[in-house]
Design an enzyme around this catalytic site. Structure first.
Site, PDB file in Angstrom:
ATOM      1  N   GLY A 244      -7.257  39.922  27.873  1.00  0.00           N
ATOM      2  CA  GLY A 244      -8.579  40.125  28.796  1.00  0.00           C
ATOM      3  C   GLY A 244      -9.517  40.602  27.625  1.00  0.00           C
ATOM      4  O   GLY A 244      -9.478  40.737  26.612  1.00  0.00           O
ATOM      5  N   CYS A 353       3.311  68.421  13.966  1.00  0.00           N
ATOM      6  CA  CYS A 353       3.239  68.770  12.708  1.00  0.00           C
ATOM      7  C   CYS A 353       3.045  67.334  11.891  1.00  0.00           C
ATOM      8  O   CYS A 353       4.016  66.847  11.109  1.00  0.00           O
ATOM      9  CB  CYS A 353       4.581  69.257  12.263  1.00  0.00           C
ATOM     10  SG  CYS A 353       5.076  70.796  13.114  1.00  0.00           S
TER      11      CYS A 353
HETATM   12  C1  LIG Z   1      -0.924  42.365  24.542  1.00  0.00           C
HETATM   13  C2  LIG Z   1      -1.087  41.317  25.179  1.00  0.00           C
HETATM   14  C3  LIG Z   1      -1.985  40.861  26.110  1.00  0.00           C
HETATM   15  C4  LIG Z   1      -2.966  42.070  26.809  1.00  0.00           C
HETATM   16  O1  LIG Z   1      -3.959  41.984  26.109  1.00  0.00           O
HETATM   17  P1  LIG Z   1      -5.273  43.028  26.591  1.00  0.00           P
HETATM   18  O2  LIG Z   1      -6.203  43.041  25.421  1.00  0.00           O
HETATM   19  O3  LIG Z   1      -4.792  44.480  26.816  1.00  0.00           O
HETATM   20  O4  LIG Z   1      -5.927  42.284  27.778  1.00  0.00           O
HETATM   21  C5  LIG Z   1      -1.844  39.789  26.758  1.00  0.00           C
HETATM   22  N1  LIG Z   1      -0.969  38.823  26.380  1.00  0.00           N
HETATM   23  C6  LIG Z   1      -0.196  39.179  25.179  1.00  0.00           C
HETATM   24  C7  LIG Z   1       0.796  37.821  24.842  1.00  0.00           C
HETATM   25  C8  LIG Z   1      -0.079  40.377  24.682  1.00  0.00           C
HETATM   26  O5  LIG Z   1       0.780  40.420  23.650  1.00  0.00           O
END
Ligand SMILES: *Cc1c(COP(=O)(O)O)cnc(C)c1O
Length: 426
Positions: A244, A353
């Site tokens: 999104g 660290c």
């Molecule tokens: C990480 C990911 C999302 C989510 O993306 P956002 O930017 O957090 O909305 C959706 N689909 C796939 C395949 C992803 O790897």
């Protein structure tokens, strides 16, 4: 952090609250570091997608990797969400949280056969298949199980998401998806395999997108493919456009991300080329559902100065929130007790660290004394899920606030947790 971009958080009588709960009260009861989430903010974000996509057949598959705590997944499952998962572990969590297996899409370039079997057994909605070899393996695994796997092929549309290179996934040099040029052949081949039921086309071009044009460009590519496949008799009924919107991380000068409505309008406009070819739209938002809804609360341990720098040393560190160290990300920060004192420039650092262990560099903040609480905003997504035990630090607790009440949805880890499964050799 106390702005329209963070609807769950505001000062009341100079004390920062999440909905109706004072963050200081949560810290006093649960300790720090602790992640605190606003249920209302999560629900509002989910509903904003639903409203923006009204009028077209759609399913919102929440991206579990953004925040996979059972208490969060259960909340989204109850709202009617599906899930976008990237591992067998995430499937396990989704089902354990009460999620519907029939609304799960399984993404990822490296699914194991065991993960495929467990997802087939659960009866997920679709596998988003990412390579020619995976097509063959899934076909074989499904036939051995005596079922047909519903699949979408993930196409790499070669679109620049204009985001951080680590989270840009739709370019030819990225490991994700099947190259657009090879996609037609891959669809033809998959459509002929008896273990596969090819229904969908999928892409995910990246995360933290702050414009709608990359979405529109990717959808245009996919729609073109849908129409050309239809002319060969391969009928695609599901169009999955991946993750999104980006979110506001409160950095001066950064353009705010588009609204949900602008996103919805751009998606509908880009899909209009399909004409009578009706498809269901799947979206996989993660960050924009949970990111703005969470803060990480930390307590100031020490202050120190040298000739060039001031350091504010807090009890949260890169193991709790790795985004600043890993991506150079900016997170908004505010003292939990509002201060009228003039700000000074400081590095907010943790106890780990590593020089890379910082939460903010050269940040203007009011002076904060030892024992005071700092709220680190926009920490609901890719916060806890990317946390680790580095430096043998127990992972933080998590709290979900709803109105005047709050629930510890995850206990802070104990020292016993940290050595579980370890043994000493003879
Ligand atoms: C990480 C990911 C999302 C989510 O993306 P956002 O930017 O957090 O909305 C959706 N689909 C796939 C395949 C992803 O790897």
């Amino acid at each position: 952090m106390t702005s329209a971009a963070f609807p769950g958080f505001e000062y009341r009588d100079d004390a920062l609250h999440c909905e109706g709960v004072a963050l200081a009260a949560v810290a006093a009861a649960v300790g720090t570091p602790v992640f605190v989430y606003s249920r209302g903010a999560i629900e509002t974000a989910y509903r904003a997608y639903d409203a923006a996509l009204a009028g077209i057949d759609h399913l919102i598959c929440y991206s579990v990797k953004a925040n996979s705590s059972l208490g969060i997944l259960n909340l989204l499952a109850r709202l009617g969400a599906g899930a976008d998962i990237v591992s067998g572990g995430e499937l396990y969590r989704w089902l354990k949280a009460g999620g519907d297996a029939g609304k799960v899409v399984f993404s990822g370039v490296g699914k194991t056969e065991a993960e495929m079997r467990s997802a087939l057994e659960a009866g997920i909605l679709a596998f988003n298949v990412e390579s020619g070899e995976e097509i063959d393996v899934l076909d074989r695994v499904a036939r051995a199980a005596g079922v047909r796997a519903r699949v979408a092929l993930r196409v790499n549309p070669d679109v620049d998401a204009q985001t951080h290179p680590y989270i840009s996934t739709g370019l030819t040099q990225n490991k994700f998806g099947i190259a657009a040029a090879a996609a037609r052949d891959a669809f033809r081949r998959a459509a002929d395999l008896p273990g596969l039921d090819v229904r969908g086309i999928d892409c995910h071009i990246g995360s933290q997108l702050t414009k709608t044009s990359p979405f529109s460009d990717a959808i245009a590519r996919l729609c073109e493919l849908i129409l050309s496949l239809a002319s060969e008799g391969i009928r695609i009924t599901d169009l999955d456009i991946g993750g999104g919107l980006g979110i506001d991380y409160g950095k001066d000068g950064d353009a705010p991300p588009p609204s949900h409505d602008a996103y919805g309008a751009a998606v509908k406009q880009a899909m209009s080329v399909l004409g009578d070819h009706q498809v269901r739209l799947l979206v996989e938002p993660g960050r924009s559902i949970v990111g703005p809804a969470g803060v990480l609360l930390a307590r100031v341990l020490y202050n120190k100065d040298n000739e060039v720098k001031h350091f504010t040393i807090v009890d949260a560190a890169m193991n709790d929130l790795i985004r600043p160290s890993f991506y150079g990300s900016h997170h908004p920060m505010q003292p939990v007790r509002r201060s009228a004192a003039a700000s000074r420039v400081t590095d907010v650092v943790g106890p780990i660290c590593e020089t890379g262990d910082f939460l903010a560099r050269d940040r203007a903040l009011p002076p904060m004394e030892r024992g005071e609480l700092l709220a680190i905003g926009a920490a609901g997504a890719y916060g806890f899920t990317m946390s680790s035990n580095y430096n043998t630090r127990p992972r933080a607790a998590e709290v979900l606030v709803s109105g005047e009440t709050w629930t510890v949805i995850r206990d802070r880890e104990t020292l016993e947790h940290l050595v579980r499964g370890e043994r000493i050799a003879e």
